[in-house]
Scaffold this motif. Structure first.
Motif, short mmCIF file in Angstrom:
data_model
loop_
_atom_site.label_atom_id
_atom_site.label_comp_id
_atom_site.label_asym_id
_atom_site.label_seq_id
_atom_site.Cartn_x
_atom_site.Cartn_y
_atom_site.Cartn_z
N THR A 1 36.49 49.72 48.76
CA THR A 1 36.96 48.40 49.18
C THR A 1 38.42 48.46 49.60
O THR A 1 38.83 47.82 50.58
CB THR A 1 36.76 47.38 48.06
OG1 THR A 1 35.41 47.42 47.61
CG2 THR A 1 37.09 45.98 48.53
N THR B 1 39.87 47.46 53.32
CA THR B 1 40.91 46.45 53.54
C THR B 1 42.16 47.07 54.15
O THR B 1 42.82 46.45 54.99
CB THR B 1 41.27 45.75 52.22
OG1 THR B 1 41.65 46.73 51.24
CG2 THR B 1 40.09 44.95 51.70
N VAL C 1 34.27 44.87 54.65
CA VAL C 1 34.55 44.46 53.27
C VAL C 1 33.29 43.91 52.62
O VAL C 1 33.00 44.20 51.45
CB VAL C 1 35.68 43.42 53.24
CG1 VAL C 1 35.91 42.91 51.82
CG2 VAL C 1 36.98 44.04 53.77
N THR D 1 30.95 46.84 51.52
CA THR D 1 31.37 47.56 50.32
C THR D 1 31.31 46.68 49.08
O THR D 1 30.92 47.14 48.00
CB THR D 1 32.79 48.11 50.51
OG1 THR D 1 33.66 47.03 50.89
CG2 THR D 1 32.83 49.16 51.59
N LEU D 2 31.68 45.42 49.21
CA LEU D 2 31.64 44.53 48.05
C LEU D 2 30.21 44.23 47.60
O LEU D 2 29.94 44.09 46.41
CB LEU D 2 32.36 43.21 48.38
CG LEU D 2 33.89 43.26 48.31
CD1 LEU D 2 34.49 41.96 48.83
CD2 LEU D 2 34.37 43.52 46.90
N ALA E 1 38.74 41.05 44.40
CA ALA E 1 38.80 41.28 45.84
C ALA E 1 40.15 40.88 46.41
O ALA E 1 40.72 41.57 47.27
CB ALA E 1 37.68 40.50 46.54
N ALA F 1 42.70 43.37 48.24
CA ALA F 1 43.09 43.07 49.62
C ALA F 1 44.60 42.98 49.76
O ALA F 1 45.18 43.44 50.76
CB ALA F 1 42.45 41.76 50.06
N THR G 1 46.64 45.50 52.15
CA THR G 1 47.43 44.98 53.26
C THR G 1 48.89 45.42 53.17
O THR G 1 49.51 45.76 54.18
CB THR G 1 47.35 43.44 53.29
OG1 THR G 1 45.98 43.05 53.30
CG2 THR G 1 48.02 42.89 54.54
N THR H 1 42.83 39.25 56.20
CA THR H 1 42.28 40.21 55.24
C THR H 1 41.96 39.54 53.90
O THR H 1 40.91 39.80 53.30
CB THR H 1 43.27 41.37 55.02
OG1 THR H 1 43.62 41.93 56.29
CG2 THR H 1 42.64 42.45 54.16
N LEU H 2 42.86 38.68 53.43
CA LEU H 2 42.61 38.00 52.17
C LEU H 2 41.41 37.06 52.28
O LEU H 2 40.54 37.04 51.39
CB LEU H 2 43.85 37.22 51.74
CG LEU H 2 44.98 38.04 51.10
CD1 LEU H 2 46.23 37.19 50.94
CD2 LEU H 2 44.54 38.58 49.75
N SER I 1 38.16 39.11 52.56
CA SER I 1 37.81 39.75 51.28
C SER I 1 37.30 38.74 50.28
O SER I 1 36.28 38.95 49.61
CB SER I 1 39.04 40.48 50.72
OG SER I 1 39.46 41.50 51.59
N ALA J 1 33.51 38.50 48.94
CA ALA J 1 33.30 38.65 47.50
C ALA J 1 32.55 37.45 46.94
O ALA J 1 31.65 37.60 46.09
CB ALA J 1 34.65 38.80 46.80
#
Length: 446
Positions: A19, A23, A72, A75-76, A108, A112, A116, A160-161, A164, A168
Motif C-alpha cells: 500500500t 501511494t 490503492v 492492495t487495500l 490508510a 498515504a 506522499t 492521494t489521501l 486511500s 479503505a
C-alpha cells in the motif's frame, strides 16, 4: 482507535508495504504532472506553451487520479481480506463496525500521508525531467522553467489521501459484512448495477465516435475514453465472468494437465471473488494500452499517408498518449504484482495442506501456473475486446477502413508483458512459499 491503528501498523509493517508503494508512486505521478499547471502559470510562459502544459497536466492528472484509486483499492482489498479473523475477533470483543472502519481508514490515511511526503522530492525531479523532454521535442519554449508549487502539493496530498481513505472505507465495509455473512447479496447487486452502467457508458462513448467528422481535432477522445470505460466495466464483472467461463470450459481445462488442472479449476471457482483483484488490472492494462497505442498508430499513419506534416498539436497529442500509456503500464503492473504477491503469499497454509494431502511441489506449482495462465487468457481477452471496440470505431471514421493494417506487433508486446508479470509473480512467490516445511505452513494462522 487511533492508538490501535498505530500499533496495527507497527505490528505488521510488511503487510502495508504494498500500500505504501502504491501511494508513493501514485502521489509522485499526480504531483509530477500537476506541477505542469504551476509551470503554466509562470510570467514568462507564452500562450502556446501554457496551453500544452495545461492540457498535459489535466489529461494525465485525471488518468493518474483514476489509476491511484484502483492501485490503492486493489492492495487495500487484499490487505483487508487477509484480516478477516482479526476483524471477526474485534467484533466478538465488542468493537462496532464504525470503530473497525475508523481503524482501517486511519491506517490508510497514515500510510498515504507518509507515501506522499516521500514522493515530494522525486516528483519534483521527475517534473523537471518531463519539462526538459517537452523542450527537446520543441513543444514548449526554451525559456520556460519548471515550477513546483501549491497546486502540485495540494493535489498530491488531497487526491492521494482521499483515494486511500475512500478505498479503505469500501474495502473494510465489505470485510465487516463478510465477517457477519451478509456481504454476498449486497455486494453482488451493487457491483452488477455499477458494471452495467459502466459498460453502457463505454459503449456510448465508442458509438459517439461515428457522430464526428474524420478531421475533428477531438476524434481520438471518444474512442479512447470509450475503450477505457469498457475495460473498467469488464473489470467490475470479472468475478461473474470467471465463474461463467470456468463452468463452460471445465472439461477442457481439467483434461489439459491432469491433477494440477483439476485442482486449479476447482480452486479458481471457489476463489473467483478473490481472483477478481488480479483480473481487474489485467483487463484495464490490456484494454487501455491496446486502444491508446493502436489509435495513435492509426492517426500517425493517416497523417503520413496524406502527406501532412505533424503540427504542434499533433506532436503534443502523440507525446501525451505515450505518456499516458507509460503511466498505465507502471500502475497496472504495480496493481497486478501487488495483488498476485499478496494473494499468493497468503495461501501458504493452503499449499501446506495440499502437500500434506499428497501433492508434490511440482503439482502445486503446476496448479499456480495454470491459474495464472487462465487468468491471463481471460483478462487479455476482455481487455482486447474493449480496446478493439475503440480502435475499430476510430479507424472507420478516420480512414474509412474498419480494420487497420498496423498488425499484431503492438498487441503481442502488451500480451507478453501481461503474461510475464502474471506468471513470474505468482510462480516466483509460490516457490518461496514452498521452501517453508508443510507442517510449519499449516501451523501458521491464515
Amino acid at each position: 482507535m487511533f492508538a490501535l491503528t498505530l500499533r496495527s501498523i507497527g505490528h505488521r509493517p510488511g503487510r502495508f508495504t504494498a500500500t505504501l508503494l502504491a501511494t508513493f508512486l501514485g502521489a509522485a505521478v499526480i504531483m509530477m504532472f500537476n506541477s505542469l499547471h504551476d509551470t503554466a502559470q509562470g510570467d514568462a510562459v507564452d500562450t502556446r506553451s501554457a496551453d500544452s502544459l495545461t492540457l498535459t497536466g489535466a489529461v494525465v492528472g485525471g488518468y493518474g487520479t483514476l489509476l491511484v484509486f484502483f492501485a490503492v483499492a486493489s492492495t487495500l482489498t487484499v490487505n483487508v481480506r487477509q484480516r478477516q479473523e482479526e476483524i471477526h475477533l474485534l467484533r466478538c470483543t465488542g468493537a462496532t463496525p464504525a470503530q473497525i472502519s475508523r481503524m482501517v481508514v486511519g491506517e490508510a490515511a497514515a500510510i498515504a500521508l507518509v507515501g506522499t511526503l516521500l514522493a515530494v522530492y522525486p516528483a519534483r525531479l521527475a517534473g523537471r525531467a518531463l519539462l526538459a523532454e517537452f523542450r527537446d521535442s520543441g513543444q514548449i519554449s526554451d525559456t520556460v522553467s519548471h515550477a513546483f508549487g501549491l497546486f502540485a502539493l495540494t493535489s498530491g496530498f488531497g487526491i492521494t489521501l482521499l483515494a486511500s481513505m475512500g478505498a479503505a472505507f469500501l474495502a473494510v465495509r465489505r470485510g465487516v459484512r463478510a465477517a457477519s455473512g451478509t456481504a454476498r447479496t449486497r455486494r453482488g447487486r451493487g457491483r452488477a448495477v455499477a458494471a452495467g452502467l459502466t459498460l453502457l457508458a463505454g459503449a456510448a462513448g465508442v458509438a459517439s465516435t461515428f457522430a464526428m467528422e474524420a478531421d475533428a481535432e477531438a476524434l481520438m477522445a471518444p474512442a479512447a475514453y470509450g475503450a477505457i470505460v469498457l475495460s473498467a466495466g469488464f473489470a467490475l464483472v470479472s468475478p461473474s465472468l470467471l465463474r461463467f467461463l470456468l463452468g463452460r470450459f471445465e472439461p477442457t481445462l481439467t483434461a489439459f494437465a491432469g491433477a494440477s488442472s483439476y485442482l486449479a479449476v476447482h480452486i479458481m471457482r471457489q476463489r473467483a471473488a478473490q481472483l477478481a483483484g488480479v483480473l481487474m488490472p489485467l483487463v484495464l492494462f490490456t484494454g487501455m494500452a491496446t486502444a491508446t497505442l493502436y489509435i495513435q498508430a492509426v492517426e500517425s499513419d493517416a497523417l503520413k499517408a496524406s502527406g501532412v506534416t505533424k503540427s504542434y498539436e499533433d506532436k503534443t497529442l502523440e507525446t501525451l498518449n505515450f505518456v499516458v500509456v507509460g503511466i498505465i503500464v507502471v500502475f497496472s503492473c504495480l496493481m497486478l504484482i501487488n495483488s498476485l504477491y499478496a494473494d499468493t503469499s497468503y495461501r501458504s497454509r493452503e499449499f501446506g495442506q495440499h502437500r500434506l494431502a499428497g501433492a508434490t511441489d511440482g503439482q502445486v506449482l503446476g496448479t499456480l501456473a495454470l491459474e495464472a495462465l487462465a487468468l491471463t487468457v481471460i483478462g487479455v481477452f476482455f481487455g482486447t475486446v474493449a480496446g478493439v471496440a475503440g480502435i475499430l470505431s476510430f479507424s472507420k471514421v478516420r480512414t474509412d477502413v474498419l480494420v487497420p493494417d498496423q498488425g499484431l506487433g503492438i498487441w503481442l508486446a502488451i500480451v507478453g508483458l501481461a503474461t510475464g508479470a502474471t506468471l513470474l509473480t505468482s510462480v516466483g512467490t509460490a516457490v518461496r512459499m514452498l521452501r517453508v516445511p508443510a507442517v510449519s505452513a499449516v501451523a501458521v494462522a491464515a
